[in-house]
Design a protein around this motif. Sequence first.
Motif, PDB file in Angstrom:
ATOM      1  N   SER A  17       0.816  -1.214   0.000  1.00 36.16           N
ATOM      2  CA  SER A  17       0.000   0.000   0.000  1.00 36.16           C
ATOM      3  C   SER A  17       0.847   1.260   0.000  1.00 36.16           C
ATOM      4  CB  SER A  17      -0.940   0.007   1.209  1.00 36.16           C
ATOM      5  OG  SER A  17      -0.201   0.115   2.401  1.00 36.16           O
ATOM      6  N   SER A  18       2.087   1.166   0.446  1.00 36.55           N
ATOM      7  CA  SER A  18       2.920   2.359   0.524  1.00 36.55           C
ATOM      8  C   SER A  18       3.749   2.608  -0.733  1.00 36.55           C
ATOM      9  CB  SER A  18       3.855   2.249   1.728  1.00 36.55           C
ATOM     10  OG  SER A  18       4.771   1.207   1.518  1.00 36.55           O
ATOM     11  N   ILE A  19       3.858   1.649  -1.625  1.00 29.96           N
ATOM     12  CA  ILE A  19       4.685   1.827  -2.818  1.00 29.96           C
ATOM     13  C   ILE A  19       4.163   2.952  -3.705  1.00 29.96           C
ATOM     14  CG2 ILE A  19       5.344   0.716  -4.988  1.00 29.96           C
ATOM     15  CD1 ILE A  19       5.840  -1.806  -3.474  1.00 29.96           C
ATOM     16  N   ASN A  20       2.882   3.181  -3.717  1.00 33.41           N
ATOM     17  CA  ASN A  20       2.297   4.190  -4.594  1.00 33.41           C
ATOM     18  C   ASN A  20       2.813   5.589  -4.318  1.00 33.41           C
ATOM     19  OD1 ASN A  20       0.766   2.215  -5.813  1.00 33.41           O
ATOM     20  ND2 ASN A  20      -0.922   2.464  -4.388  1.00 33.41           N
ATOM     21  N   PHE A  25      10.490   5.698  -0.251  1.00 34.74           N
ATOM     22  CA  PHE A  25      10.923   4.425  -0.803  1.00 34.74           C
ATOM     23  C   PHE A  25      12.427   4.437  -1.007  1.00 34.74           C
ATOM     24  CE2 PHE A  25      11.473   1.472  -4.444  1.00 34.74           C
ATOM     25  CZ  PHE A  25      11.027   0.317  -3.811  1.00 34.74           C
ATOM     26  N   ARG A  26      13.118   3.399  -0.498  1.00 37.90           N
ATOM     27  CA  ARG A  26      14.565   3.305  -0.628  1.00 37.90           C
ATOM     28  C   ARG A  26      14.963   1.882  -0.997  1.00 37.90           C
ATOM     29  NH1 ARG A  26      16.819   8.012   0.896  1.00 37.90           N
ATOM     30  NH2 ARG A  26      18.911   7.149   0.888  1.00 37.90           N
ATOM     31  N   ILE A  27      16.072   1.764  -1.738  1.00 43.30           N
ATOM     32  CA  ILE A  27      16.643   0.479  -2.121  1.00 43.30           C
ATOM     33  C   ILE A  27      18.088   0.465  -1.649  1.00 43.30           C
ATOM     34  CG2 ILE A  27      17.352  -0.973  -4.057  1.00 43.30           C
ATOM     35  CD1 ILE A  27      14.982   0.054  -5.612  1.00 43.30           C
ATOM     36  N   TYR A  51      12.624  -0.698   1.274  1.00 42.64           N
ATOM     37  CA  TYR A  51      11.734  -0.322   2.368  1.00 42.64           C
ATOM     38  C   TYR A  51      11.099   1.028   2.112  1.00 42.64           C
ATOM     39  CZ  TYR A  51      16.306   1.468   3.892  1.00 42.64           C
ATOM     40  OH  TYR A  51      17.548   2.051   3.954  1.00 42.64           O
ATOM     41  N   TYR A  52      10.075   1.276   2.876  1.00 46.37           N
ATOM     42  CA  TYR A  52       9.364   2.548   2.810  1.00 46.37           C
ATOM     43  C   TYR A  52       9.296   3.101   4.233  1.00 46.37           C
ATOM     44  CZ  TYR A  52       6.088   6.128   1.491  1.00 46.37           C
ATOM     45  OH  TYR A  52       5.502   7.339   1.239  1.00 46.37           O
ATOM     46  N   LEU A  53       9.779   4.327   4.416  1.00 50.82           N
ATOM     47  CA  LEU A  53       9.820   4.927   5.742  1.00 50.82           C
ATOM     48  C   LEU A  53       8.945   6.168   5.809  1.00 50.82           C
ATOM     49  CD1 LEU A  53      13.662   4.652   6.362  1.00 50.82           C
ATOM     50  CD2 LEU A  53      11.882   3.131   7.188  1.00 50.82           C
ATOM     51  N   GLY A  63       9.054   2.125   9.205  1.00 53.24           N
ATOM     52  CA  GLY A  63       8.258   1.520   8.142  1.00 53.24           C
ATOM     53  C   GLY A  63       8.648   0.084   7.868  1.00 53.24           C
ATOM     54  N   PRO A  64       7.940  -0.571   6.962  1.00 54.07           N
ATOM     55  CA  PRO A  64       8.214  -1.975   6.626  1.00 54.07           C
ATOM     56  C   PRO A  64       9.421  -2.112   5.710  1.00 54.07           C
ATOM     57  CG  PRO A  64       6.410  -1.168   5.306  1.00 54.07           C
ATOM     58  CD  PRO A  64       6.762  -0.068   6.258  1.00 54.07           C
TER      59      PRO A  64
END
Length: 169
Positions: A17-20, A25-27, A51-53, A63-64
């Motif tokens: 749900s947070s990718i949008n 967003f970090r890699i 992950y998304y913070l 975040g996850p």
Amino acid sequence: MKKRLIFMTIIALLFISSINAQKGFRIEVGIGPTTGDSREYFSYTLLGNFYYLWNVSDNITIGPTTGVLVFLGDGNYTSGSNCFFCSIPDVYIPIAIASRVDISKEFTLGTDIGYGISANTINEGGGFYFRPNITYNLKEKFAFIGSYSNINEKGGSASTISLGLNFGF
């Protein structure tokens, strides 16, 4: 098993749900030597995390996170086993909650806590996942990261120290 499935589902839904939004967003990619029990069978690891913070306050984010941790290479074989299965990499998929605290403009301290699922074993594979880390921010969207990763399984642990790069979007 049922609790683990529920936990993984909740984390996956939060992440999807947070990718949008893409704001936090970090890699991350990294490499490093194995430590502890893992050193007997493998010599180095490769890791990749995303992950998304979200900002909790001005200097705290949470975040996850998920990714992959792959143990590779020849170990030191201290058990005398000649390591018959060492050509098969040990692969873990960590599913965790990431937290980060900015201690200055350049440095960030963090911890990922969750469960590392073993991709090599079907039943009861994996264990508690713990990953403290320190980040040196070069730019807003680019940083160096150093970390220690440990997956505590029944009868041993898989651990590594790694250095890597972190990219933000």
